[in-house]
Design a protein around this motif. Structure first.
Motif, PDB file in Angstrom:
ATOM      1  N   GLY A 107      -9.891 -31.926   4.843  1.00 33.48           N
ATOM      2  CA  GLY A 107      -9.288 -30.632   4.527  1.00 33.48           C
ATOM      3  C   GLY A 107     -10.282 -29.485   4.420  1.00 33.48           C
ATOM      4  N   GLU A 108     -11.524 -29.703   4.813  1.00 38.10           N
ATOM      5  CA  GLU A 108     -12.542 -28.650   4.632  1.00 38.10           C
ATOM      6  C   GLU A 108     -12.512 -27.592   5.745  1.00 38.10           C
ATOM      7  N   ILE A 109     -11.952 -27.971   6.887  1.00 40.74           N
ATOM      8  CA  ILE A 109     -11.928 -27.057   8.045  1.00 40.74           C
ATOM      9  C   ILE A 109     -10.486 -26.598   8.298  1.00 40.74           C
ATOM     10  N   SER A 110     -10.320 -25.315   8.592  1.00 44.88           N
ATOM     11  CA  SER A 110      -8.960 -24.800   8.856  1.00 44.88           C
ATOM     12  C   SER A 110      -8.616 -24.753  10.341  1.00 44.88           C
ATOM     13  N   ARG A 111      -9.633 -24.615  11.172  1.00 45.44           N
ATOM     14  CA  ARG A 111      -9.342 -24.506  12.619  1.00 45.44           C
ATOM     15  C   ARG A 111     -10.545 -25.003  13.410  1.00 45.44           C
ATOM     16  N   ILE A 112     -10.254 -25.638  14.543  1.00 49.36           N
ATOM     17  CA  ILE A 112     -11.330 -26.077  15.441  1.00 49.36           C
ATOM     18  C   ILE A 112     -11.142 -25.393  16.794  1.00 49.36           C
ATOM     19  N   TYR A 113     -12.219 -24.834  17.312  1.00 48.56           N
ATOM     20  CA  TYR A 113     -12.219 -24.264  18.664  1.00 48.56           C
ATOM     21  C   TYR A 113     -12.935 -25.197  19.624  1.00 48.56           C
ATOM     22  N   LEU A 114     -12.301 -25.449  20.747  1.00 49.98           N
ATOM     23  CA  LEU A 114     -12.933 -26.187  21.850  1.00 49.98           C
ATOM     24  C   LEU A 114     -12.902 -25.260  23.055  1.00 49.98           C
ATOM     25  N   ASN A 115     -14.061 -24.804  23.489  1.00 45.94           N
ATOM     26  CA  ASN A 115     -14.108 -23.864  24.606  1.00 45.94           C
ATOM     27  C   ASN A 115     -14.896 -24.457  25.766  1.00 45.94           C
ATOM     28  N   PHE A 116     -14.207 -24.641  26.868  1.00 48.17           N
ATOM     29  CA  PHE A 116     -14.860 -25.105  28.105  1.00 48.17           C
ATOM     30  C   PHE A 116     -15.632 -26.403  27.865  1.00 48.17           C
ATOM     31  N   SER A 117     -14.952 -27.311  27.180  1.00 49.42           N
ATOM     32  CA  SER A 117     -15.547 -28.618  26.887  1.00 49.42           C
ATOM     33  C   SER A 117     -15.856 -29.343  28.188  1.00 49.42           C
ATOM     34  N   ASP A 118     -16.885 -30.180  28.143  1.00 49.76           N
ATOM     35  CA  ASP A 118     -17.256 -30.934  29.348  1.00 49.76           C
ATOM     36  C   ASP A 118     -16.045 -31.740  29.832  1.00 49.76           C
ATOM     37  N   PRO A 119     -15.700 -31.652  31.127  1.00 51.18           N
ATOM     38  CA  PRO A 119     -14.440 -32.257  31.595  1.00 51.18           C
ATOM     39  C   PRO A 119     -14.483 -33.775  31.777  1.00 51.18           C
ATOM     40  N   TRP A 120     -15.657 -34.358  31.937  1.00 48.45           N
ATOM     41  CA  TRP A 120     -15.755 -35.802  32.178  1.00 48.45           C
ATOM     42  C   TRP A 120     -14.679 -36.229  33.168  1.00 48.45           C
ATOM     43  N   PRO A 121     -14.819 -35.846  34.448  1.00 50.43           N
ATOM     44  CA  PRO A 121     -13.724 -36.025  35.425  1.00 50.43           C
ATOM     45  C   PRO A 121     -13.390 -37.473  35.778  1.00 50.43           C
ATOM     46  N   LYS A 122     -14.344 -38.391  35.627  1.00 49.39           N
ATOM     47  CA  LYS A 122     -14.022 -39.769  36.006  1.00 49.39           C
ATOM     48  C   LYS A 122     -13.130 -40.412  34.941  1.00 49.39           C
ATOM     49  N   ASN A 123     -12.108 -41.148  35.377  1.00 48.76           N
ATOM     50  CA  ASN A 123     -11.187 -41.794  34.441  1.00 48.76           C
ATOM     51  C   ASN A 123     -11.916 -42.711  33.463  1.00 48.76           C
ATOM     52  N   LYS A 124     -12.957 -43.371  33.949  1.00 46.86           N
ATOM     53  CA  LYS A 124     -13.669 -44.313  33.075  1.00 46.86           C
ATOM     54  C   LYS A 124     -14.402 -43.592  31.925  1.00 46.86           C
ATOM     55  N   HIS A 125     -14.513 -42.264  32.041  1.00 45.14           N
ATOM     56  CA  HIS A 125     -15.163 -41.489  30.982  1.00 45.14           C
ATOM     57  C   HIS A 125     -14.164 -40.717  30.109  1.00 45.14           C
ATOM     58  N   ALA A 126     -12.873 -41.016  30.265  1.00 46.11           N
ATOM     59  CA  ALA A 126     -11.838 -40.239  29.548  1.00 46.11           C
ATOM     60  C   ALA A 126     -12.083 -40.210  28.037  1.00 46.11           C
ATOM     61  N   LYS A 127     -12.625 -41.312  27.503  1.00 45.96           N
ATOM     62  CA  LYS A 127     -12.824 -41.390  26.052  1.00 45.96           C
ATOM     63  C   LYS A 127     -13.864 -40.396  25.548  1.00 45.96           C
ATOM     64  N   ARG A 128     -14.663 -39.848  26.488  1.00 46.58           N
ATOM     65  CA  ARG A 128     -15.690 -38.876  26.071  1.00 46.58           C
ATOM     66  C   ARG A 128     -15.130 -37.455  25.980  1.00 46.58           C
ATOM     67  N   ARG A 129     -13.924 -37.249  26.530  1.00 45.40           N
ATOM     68  CA  ARG A 129     -13.354 -35.883  26.491  1.00 45.40           C
ATOM     69  C   ARG A 129     -13.043 -35.524  25.048  1.00 45.40           C
ATOM     70  N   LEU A 130     -13.366 -34.289  24.667  1.00 45.23           N
ATOM     71  CA  LEU A 130     -13.229 -33.888  23.260  1.00 45.23           C
ATOM     72  C   LEU A 130     -11.777 -33.772  22.826  1.00 45.23           C
ATOM     73  N   THR A 131     -10.838 -33.962  23.756  1.00 49.73           N
ATOM     74  CA  THR A 131      -9.419 -33.948  23.391  1.00 49.73           C
ATOM     75  C   THR A 131      -8.816 -35.354  23.489  1.00 49.73           C
ATOM     76  N   TYR A 132      -9.667 -36.374  23.623  1.00 49.65           N
ATOM     77  CA  TYR A 132      -9.193 -37.771  23.639  1.00 49.65           C
ATOM     78  C   TYR A 132      -8.679 -38.118  22.232  1.00 49.65           C
ATOM     79  N   LYS A 133      -7.756 -39.073  22.161  1.00 54.37           N
ATOM     80  CA  LYS A 133      -7.075 -39.354  20.890  1.00 54.37           C
ATOM     81  C   LYS A 133      -8.026 -39.718  19.744  1.00 54.37           C
ATOM     82  N   SER A 134      -9.141 -40.377  20.040  1.00 60.82           N
ATOM     83  CA  SER A 134     -10.064 -40.735  18.945  1.00 60.82           C
ATOM     84  C   SER A 134     -10.695 -39.470  18.349  1.00 60.82           C
TER      85      SER A 134
END
Ligand code: SAM
Length: 213
Positions: A107-134
């Motif tokens: 609860g310490e942060i009110s908002r998170i900005y993600l701007n132009f995050s690295d896309p990690w285009p290969k499917n095998k790297h999906a877990k590295r995307r900053l919008t992945y569920k983890s």
């Protein structure tokens, strides 16, 4: 981001403890104390050279901002901007944001900005995307209830992936633009990458999403 080794970057970062914060684990649960007020804290992950957050902090003195960037050779430019602007409401962290729960209490942060995050285009790297569920789980653990993520990118595939990821997580989609620069959205502050890619004719995608509880 072009990563060019910058000799002395680490030392320079460490010589501005009023702007660049180390020993971050000791700050967990006490970030507002560091700012000396009880204002909301907004965090940008992958802040790059700091244009977006410096301008946001200038425009919104009632918000505390923290920019997190993994590379010292990049965040050093954000430090230069901050020294020039001398803003009390912006701090920089030179670290990888994949352990946010070690640095921020629930609860310490009110908002998170993600701007132009690295896309990690290969499917095998999906877990590295900053919008992945983890990552969403980690964000939820440090955000206030119903905390928000504001996300911009020029990468259509990453945007599509992220919308599905937000939706599968049960997040509320409060705002979506498929062409930000030709929309009626007001007050957009451009990032370095946004300036570069929009000048090349790329379309900019933007969304605001919110955790349900
Ligand atoms: N946000 C800036 C902009 O829009 O101009 C920079 C975009 S650049 C493509 C992505 C930046 O995110 C890089 O500088 C990279 O080092 C940083 N980054 C990526 N993953 C990160 C992480 N887990 N923690 C901290 N920084 C990260």
């Amino acid at each position: 981001m072009r990563l060019r080794y910058k000799p002395g970057a680490k030392e320079r970062l460490m010589s501005y403890p009023q702007y660049v914060i180390y020993n971050v684990q000791e700050r967990k649960g006490k970030w507002q104390e560091l700012f000396g007020n009880d204002h909301e804290i907004h965090v940008e992950i992958g802040t790059g050279k700091g244009k977006f957050l410096t301008e946001m902090a200038k425009a919104n003195p009632h918000i505390n901002y923290i920019g997190i960037e993994a590379y010292d050779s990049v965040i050093i430019s954000a430090l230069d901007r901050l020294i020039e602007a001398d803003l009390p409401n912006l701090k920089l962290l030179n670290l990888n944001a994949n352990k946010l729960e070690d640095y921020f209490a629930s609860g310490e942060i009110s908002r998170i900005y993600l701007n132009f995050s690295d896309p990690w285009p290969k499917n095998k790297h999906a877990k590295r995307r900053l919008t992945y569920k983890s990552f969403l789980k980690m964000y939820e653990n440090v955000l206030v209830p119903q905390g928000e993520i504001h996300f911009k990118t020029d990468n259509q595939a990453l945007f599509e992936f992220s919308l599905v990821s937000f939706s599968h997580y049960g997040m509320k989609l409060n705002y979506i633009s498929l062409d930000l620069h030709n929309s009626d959205f007001e007050g957009n502050i451009m990032t370095e990458y946004e300036e570069k890619f929009s000048s090349m004719g790329h379309r900019i995608y933007r969304c605001e999403v919110q955790f349900p509880k």
